[in-house]
Design an enzyme around this catalytic site. Structure first.
Site, short mmCIF file in Angstrom:
data_model
loop_
_atom_site.label_atom_id
_atom_site.label_comp_id
_atom_site.label_asym_id
_atom_site.label_seq_id
_atom_site.Cartn_x
_atom_site.Cartn_y
_atom_site.Cartn_z
N CYS A 172 3.36 -13.39 -2.84
CA CYS A 172 2.76 -12.01 -2.57
C CYS A 172 1.39 -12.28 -2.62
O CYS A 172 0.65 -12.58 -3.69
CB CYS A 172 3.23 -11.19 -3.85
SG CYS A 172 4.99 -10.80 -3.40
N CYS A 222 10.36 -11.87 4.26
CA CYS A 222 9.28 -10.98 4.07
C CYS A 222 8.59 -10.75 5.16
O CYS A 222 7.86 -11.73 5.76
CB CYS A 222 8.31 -11.49 2.68
SG CYS A 222 6.92 -10.57 2.51
N ASN A 226 -0.42 -14.59 -8.16
CA ASN A 226 -0.81 -15.79 -7.49
C ASN A 226 -2.40 -15.82 -7.25
O ASN A 226 -2.76 -14.97 -6.30
CB ASN A 226 -0.20 -16.01 -5.93
CG ASN A 226 1.19 -15.87 -6.26
OD1 ASN A 226 1.94 -16.76 -6.88
ND2 ASN A 226 1.90 -14.80 -5.80
N CYS A 235 -5.75 -8.70 -3.17
CA CYS A 235 -5.05 -9.32 -1.98
C CYS A 235 -5.73 -10.11 -0.95
O CYS A 235 -6.73 -9.59 -0.58
CB CYS A 235 -4.21 -7.87 -1.57
SG CYS A 235 -3.47 -8.33 0.13
N GLU A 270 1.58 -13.11 9.43
CA GLU A 270 2.55 -14.34 8.78
C GLU A 270 3.91 -13.59 8.30
O GLU A 270 3.85 -12.44 8.10
CB GLU A 270 1.72 -14.94 7.78
CG GLU A 270 0.74 -15.51 8.01
CD GLU A 270 -0.32 -16.29 7.16
OE1 GLU A 270 -0.24 -15.80 5.94
OE2 GLU A 270 -0.93 -17.06 7.27
N CYS A 304 -4.96 -5.07 6.98
CA CYS A 304 -4.31 -4.13 6.58
C CYS A 304 -5.54 -3.08 6.42
O CYS A 304 -6.57 -3.39 6.43
CB CYS A 304 -4.08 -4.70 5.14
SG CYS A 304 -3.32 -3.22 3.90
N SER A 315 7.88 -1.62 1.03
CA SER A 315 7.12 -1.54 -0.24
C SER A 315 6.08 -1.10 0.26
O SER A 315 5.28 -1.61 1.03
CB SER A 315 7.27 -3.26 -0.56
OG SER A 315 6.13 -3.05 -1.91
N CYS A 323 -6.82 -3.39 -1.35
CA CYS A 323 -6.49 -3.96 -3.00
C CYS A 323 -7.30 -5.26 -3.25
O CYS A 323 -7.36 -5.91 -2.39
CB CYS A 323 -5.00 -4.24 -3.15
SG CYS A 323 -4.07 -2.84 -2.45
S1 SF4 Z 1 -1.73 -5.55 -1.36
FE1 SF4 Z 1 -0.54 -4.75 0.74
S2 SF4 Z 1 -1.53 -2.59 0.80
FE2 SF4 Z 1 -2.98 -3.72 -0.63
S3 SF4 Z 1 -4.43 -4.68 0.96
FE3 SF4 Z 1 -2.99 -6.17 0.37
S4 SF4 Z 1 -1.58 -5.94 2.14
FE4 SF4 Z 1 -2.64 -4.18 2.09
#
Ligand code: SF4
Length: 347
Positions: free
Chosen positions: A340, A108, A297, A122, A95, A115, A198, A119
Site C-alpha cells: 500500500c 488490488c 511501507n 504515498c 500497476e 492520482c 477504498s 497524500c
Molecule cells: S493514498 Fe491513494 S488517494 Fe492518496 S495520493 Fe496515494 S493513491 Fe492518491
C-alpha cells in the site's frame, strides 16, 4: 492520406452493439455474441471470435479496435505477491497487485494513471495525474489477475480492492461501469460483496454511492481523526473536512447498513499518542466500524516512520475496549514495492 481513428469497440454497450449489427444488415443477436467474446471471454482480437463469420470479423476490424492492456513486467515477491506493470493503449503504465493468503486471492487494482490527490506518505502522489482509466482498463486488470491466480495458485480470484493507483471516487463513473461488468453474469459474475472501494474520503461521492444503493463495500483511508493532523498528511482534508466526511459516512450507513472499514497507518511522531486514539474512537462511534491498522511501507525519503509496537498496542486495546473491531495488517510484497502506498511505476 488522413487515417481515421477507429473506435474502441468495448466503449459500446450491448444495446449499441446490437444496433450496430442491425445497421450493417445483420441480426441484433450478433451483438450479443460479440459482447460475450469481448467481456466474458476477454477476446484480444476479432480473429479469436471463431463463431463469427470471417466477413463479419473483417468488417469489425475495419471499424473498431480492441484496446487491450498488456502486462509489461510481472514481478513476484518472496511472499507470493505478484505486481503487474500494465501498459495501456496510449503507452501510459499503471500497476496492479495480486495478494495471496491461505484462503483467498485479492486483486488490488488501479483506477487512475497517477492520482488527483496528494497524500504526503504515498508514492503514487508523486506521479502527476495523467488521466482516468476506462472501464475496460480496470476490468482487464482484474481478468489478468484472475488468470494469474488460476495459473499460480490453482484457484480463481476471490476478492477485489480498489486500492491501487488513484482515487476511485474521482473516477466514479468508470469505476462503477467496471464493477457492473465484473459482477455481471455476462462478465466475471463476481459477488459485489467481494469488492471493496477504498477512498480517501470524498463526501459528495460517498453520498452519491449511498443514494445509488451500491452493493460493494466501502473502506476509508482515515489515518487521523484530528483535522490539523489529517490535513498535514492528506492536504485535501482542508477542503473535505472530517466533519463533512463523517456526515457523509453517517448518510452511507443509514442508507446501506453496511459496516465501514477504516484504513489507518500509525506513524511515529504524527498520530501515535493517546489523543489520536481517542479521536479515532470518537470518530468511529456513529456506526459499526472496523479499523485496519496497516503496517507502513517506507517510501524513499524516510519522512514517515512506522510507529512503535507499544503505540500500535495502545490503538488495539483502546479500540477493542470500545467495542470496535480492529485488525493489524502486515503489508505484503514490500520487496517489490507492491505494498500500500508504494505503487509508483518503479521497475
Ligand atoms: S493514498 Fe491513494 S488517494 Fe492518496 S495520493 Fe496515494 S493513491 Fe492518491
Amino acid at each position: 492520406m488522413e487515417t481515421v481513428k477507429k473506435k474502441d469497440i468495448r466503449a459500446l454497450t450491448k444495446e449499441q452493439l446490437r444496433d450496430f449489427f442491425v445497421s450493417e444488415g445483420d441480426k441484433a443477436f450478433r451483438g450479443n455474441q460479440v459482447y460475450e467474446w469481448l467481456w466474458q471471454k476477454s477476446a484480444h482480437s476479432f480473429e479469436a471470435m471463431t463463431n463469427i463469420s470471417k466477413e463479419t470479423r473483417q468488417m469489425m476490424e475495419a471499424n473498431f479496435v480492441i484496446n487491450h492492456i498488456k502486462v509489461d513486467q510481472m514481478q513476484r515477491s518472496s511472499d507470493g505477491t505478484i505486481k503487474n506493470a500494465v501498459r495501456l493503449h496510449d503507452d501510459l503504465v499503471v500497476e496492479s497487485v495480486l495478494i495471496p493468503t491461505k484462503t483467498r486471492t485479492t486483486a488490488c487494482v488501479s483506477s487512475q494513471v497517477g492520482c488527483s490527490l496528494d497524500c504526503k506518505f504515498c508514492a503514487t502522489a508523486r506521479l502527476k495525474r495523467m488521466r482516468n482509466l476506462n472501464p475496460d482498463e480496470i476490468y482487464d486488470q482484474v481478468v489478468v489477475i484472475d488468470n494469474e491466480s488460476r495459473l499460480y495458485f490453482d484457484r480463481p480470484l476471490s476478492n477485489i480492492v480498489f486500492m491501487g493507483m488513484g482515487e476511485p471516487l474521482m473516477n466514479y463513473n468508470n469505476v462503477l461501469k467496471a464493477i457492473e461488468k465484473i459482477t455481471s453474469p455476462e462478465g466475471l459474475g463476481m459477488s459485489p460483496k467481494r469488492i471493496t472501494v477504498s477512498t480517501s474520503g470524498v463526501p459528495k461521492m460517498i453520498r452519491k454511492m449511498a443514494d445509488e444503493e451500491v452493493k460493494f463495500k466501502l473502506a476509508v483511508s482515515l489515518h487521523s481523526a484530528i483535522d490539523d493532523i489529517r490535513t498535514s498528511i492528506m492536504p485535501f482534508n482542508a477542503t473535505f473536512t472530517l466533519a463533512d466526511l463523517r456526515e457523509s459516512l453517517q448518510y452511507w450507513y443509514n442508507k446501506t447498513k453496511s459496516r465501514i472499514t477504516y484504513e489507518y497507518v500509525v506513524w511515529e511522531g504524527i498520530n501515535d499518542q493517546q489523543k489520536d486514539v481517542d479521536a479515532l474512537v470518537d470518530f468511529c462511534k456513529f456506526a459499526p466500524s472496523k479499523v485496519n491498522l496497516i503496517e507502513y511501507n517506507p517510501i524513499d525519503d524516510g519522512e514517515f516512520r512506522q510507529a512503535s509496537n507499544s503505540a500500535i498496542d495502545r490503538y488495539v486495546h483502546t479500540l477493542e475496549r470500545n467495542g470496535i473491531t480492529v485488525t493489524v495488517r502486515r503489508s505484503r510484497g514490500k520487496d517489490i514495492d507492491a505494498a500500500c502506498g508504494q505503487l509508483a511505476n518503479k521497475q
